[in-house]
Write a protein that holds these residues in place. Structure first.
Motif, PDB file in Angstrom:
ATOM      1  N   TRP A 195     -19.581  15.066   6.846  1.00 17.65           N
ATOM      2  CA  TRP A 195     -18.431  14.210   6.595  1.00 17.65           C
ATOM      3  C   TRP A 195     -17.250  14.977   5.993  1.00 17.65           C
ATOM      4  O   TRP A 195     -16.105  14.752   6.368  1.00 17.65           O
ATOM      5  N   HIS A 196     -17.530  15.859   5.061  1.00 12.25           N
ATOM      6  CA  HIS A 196     -16.458  16.508   4.304  1.00 12.25           C
ATOM      7  C   HIS A 196     -16.061  17.882   4.845  1.00 12.25           C
ATOM      8  O   HIS A 196     -14.951  18.352   4.552  1.00 12.25           O
ATOM      9  N   VAL A 197     -16.937  18.530   5.603  1.00  7.40           N
ATOM     10  CA  VAL A 197     -16.642  19.900   6.044  1.00  7.40           C
ATOM     11  C   VAL A 197     -16.482  19.989   7.563  1.00  7.40           C
ATOM     12  O   VAL A 197     -15.492  20.551   8.060  1.00  7.40           O
ATOM     13  N   ILE A 198     -17.439  19.434   8.308  1.00  8.76           N
ATOM     14  CA  ILE A 198     -17.435  19.611   9.769  1.00  8.76           C
ATOM     15  C   ILE A 198     -16.482  18.651  10.468  1.00  8.76           C
ATOM     16  O   ILE A 198     -15.659  19.066  11.288  1.00  8.76           O
ATOM     17  N   LEU A 199     -16.576  17.349  10.154  1.00  6.15           N
ATOM     18  CA  LEU A 199     -15.742  16.369  10.857  1.00  6.15           C
ATOM     19  C   LEU A 199     -14.233  16.609  10.704  1.00  6.15           C
ATOM     20  O   LEU A 199     -13.489  16.434  11.680  1.00  6.15           O
ATOM     21  N   LYS A 224     -24.774  18.994   1.581  1.00  5.97           N
ATOM     22  CA  LYS A 224     -25.884  19.083   2.521  1.00  5.97           C
ATOM     23  C   LYS A 224     -25.851  17.890   3.464  1.00  5.97           C
ATOM     24  O   LYS A 224     -25.367  16.819   3.131  1.00  5.97           O
ATOM     25  N   ARG A 225     -26.361  18.088   4.656  1.00  4.57           N
ATOM     26  CA  ARG A 225     -26.546  17.055   5.667  1.00  4.57           C
ATOM     27  C   ARG A 225     -25.298  16.187   5.844  1.00  4.57           C
ATOM     28  O   ARG A 225     -24.278  16.652   6.297  1.00  4.57           O
ATOM     29  N   ILE A 254     -18.195  26.268   5.907  1.00  5.65           N
ATOM     30  CA  ILE A 254     -19.569  25.743   5.812  1.00  5.65           C
ATOM     31  C   ILE A 254     -20.319  26.418   4.672  1.00  5.65           C
ATOM     32  O   ILE A 254     -21.019  25.764   3.892  1.00  5.65           O
ATOM     33  N   GLU A 255     -20.153  27.731   4.553  1.00  2.70           N
ATOM     34  CA  GLU A 255     -20.809  28.460   3.472  1.00  2.70           C
ATOM     35  C   GLU A 255     -20.280  28.016   2.120  1.00  2.70           C
ATOM     36  O   GLU A 255     -21.047  27.848   1.163  1.00  2.70           O
TER      37      GLU A 255
END
Length: 303
Positions: free
Chosen positions: A209-213, A203-204, A194-195
């Motif tokens: 879409w690209h990092v969390i999911l 952002k947001r 995330i960092e």
């Protein structure tokens, strides 16, 4: 003596393989007896005309041919398609709620408890609560509609609305279940990624879409499988809220199977088994697809 020593040495050499097998054996045994064998028995019974007590008559694929011309089966199958399509809304809804609850704000534990509450309720209780909610005169839904100037509607008494009303009732606890899965998954998200995403300007929605999911794929897989199975085996809510009515418009395959095989006017075990086989094959297609997709993703990740 030499033979015994040889056996002991073989066990020691293969203990890393034998140990997990020994732990898995009871589970595999129970799964075979209570799942695999009944499935095979259902396939076999579907080839017979049988009332469950007397002598069974072999009819081959006769039960399946009758299904092709059965209007009630067609309605049940179409309702299952509706359940599948709309029940999947629980997954994005659960994700959004989980993202909201995955924050450090005042009272967040209370909010989590409120959203978690539907999951611990029995399906029978959920059905009763929504039956009262949909009551034409005394129900809360029509009270709210009356405030905004809209006329009363009889959700469970209207053949065009009843199925959607039951699905809405089912979405309430199913969304809570998906929320729990995603909350667990969010706790395992790597903060370093995330960092790194923030440093790259994500952002947001781009961050989501690209990092969390991508890190939530295991939770998403489980949510899809459980939601699809829940949609296809829906029975409790239909039995409690409409009992298949009005005019059979809310039947699904599992409920129609029960009607044909075990209800007061049924006792057609072979025909009910044929319906169960169709339902099983539909589940098998969806779950097989997701398992294959998961396998392909893991295979690509290893490369």
């Amino acid at each position: 003596m030499a033979t015994k020593r040889a056996e002991m040495s073989w066990v020691r050499r293969n203990r890393m393989t034998l140990t997990p097998l020994l732990f898995l054996t009871p589970g595999i045994l129970f799964f075979t007896i209570y799942v695999i064998i009944p499935i095979l028995q259902s396939f076999n019974i579907s080839l017979y005309e049988w009332d469950g007590l007397g002598e069974a008559t072999f009819v081959g694929i006769g039960n399946y041919q009758e299904l092709m011309t059965d209007r009630a089966f067609e309605v049940s199958l179409w309702n299952n398609v509706k359940w599948l399509a709309l029940y999947l809304l629980a997954i994005p809804a659960g994700l959004l709620i989980a993202l909201f609850l995955n924050q450090t704000i005042v009272g967040i534990r209370l909010y989590k408890s409120l959203f978690f509450f539907p999951f611990v309720l029995s399906q029978v209780v959920v059905g009763l609560v929504f039956s009262w909610f949909y009551l034409p005169r005394e129900g809360l839904l029509n009270a709210v509609l009356g405030v905004v100037g809209l006329g009363p509607i009889n959700v469970l008494g209207d053949p065009t609305l009843a199925t959607y009303g039951i699905i809405a009732a089912g979405l309430w606890p199913q969304t809570a279940y998906c929320m729990i899965l995603y909350l667990t998954g969010l706790n395992a998200v790597d903060p370093e990624q995330i960092e790194a995403g923030r440093l790259d300007g994500a952002k947001r929605w781009r961050m989501l879409w690209h990092v969390i999911l991508p890190q939530l794929k295991p939770a998403t897989f489980i949510a899809f499988v459980v939601t699809i199975i829940g949609a296809l085996r829906s029975f409790d809510l239909i039995s409690i809220m409409t009992n298949g009515g009005p005019f059979g418009s809310t039947r699904v395959l599992s409920f129609y199977m029960f009607e044909k095989a075990l209800s007061e006017y049924g006792f057609r075990m072979g025909y009910g088994s044929a319906i169960s086989v169709v339902l099983f094959l539909i589940m098998l297609v969806f779950i097989g697809y997701f398992l294959w997709s998961m396998y392909q993703d893991e295979k690509a990740a290893r490369r």
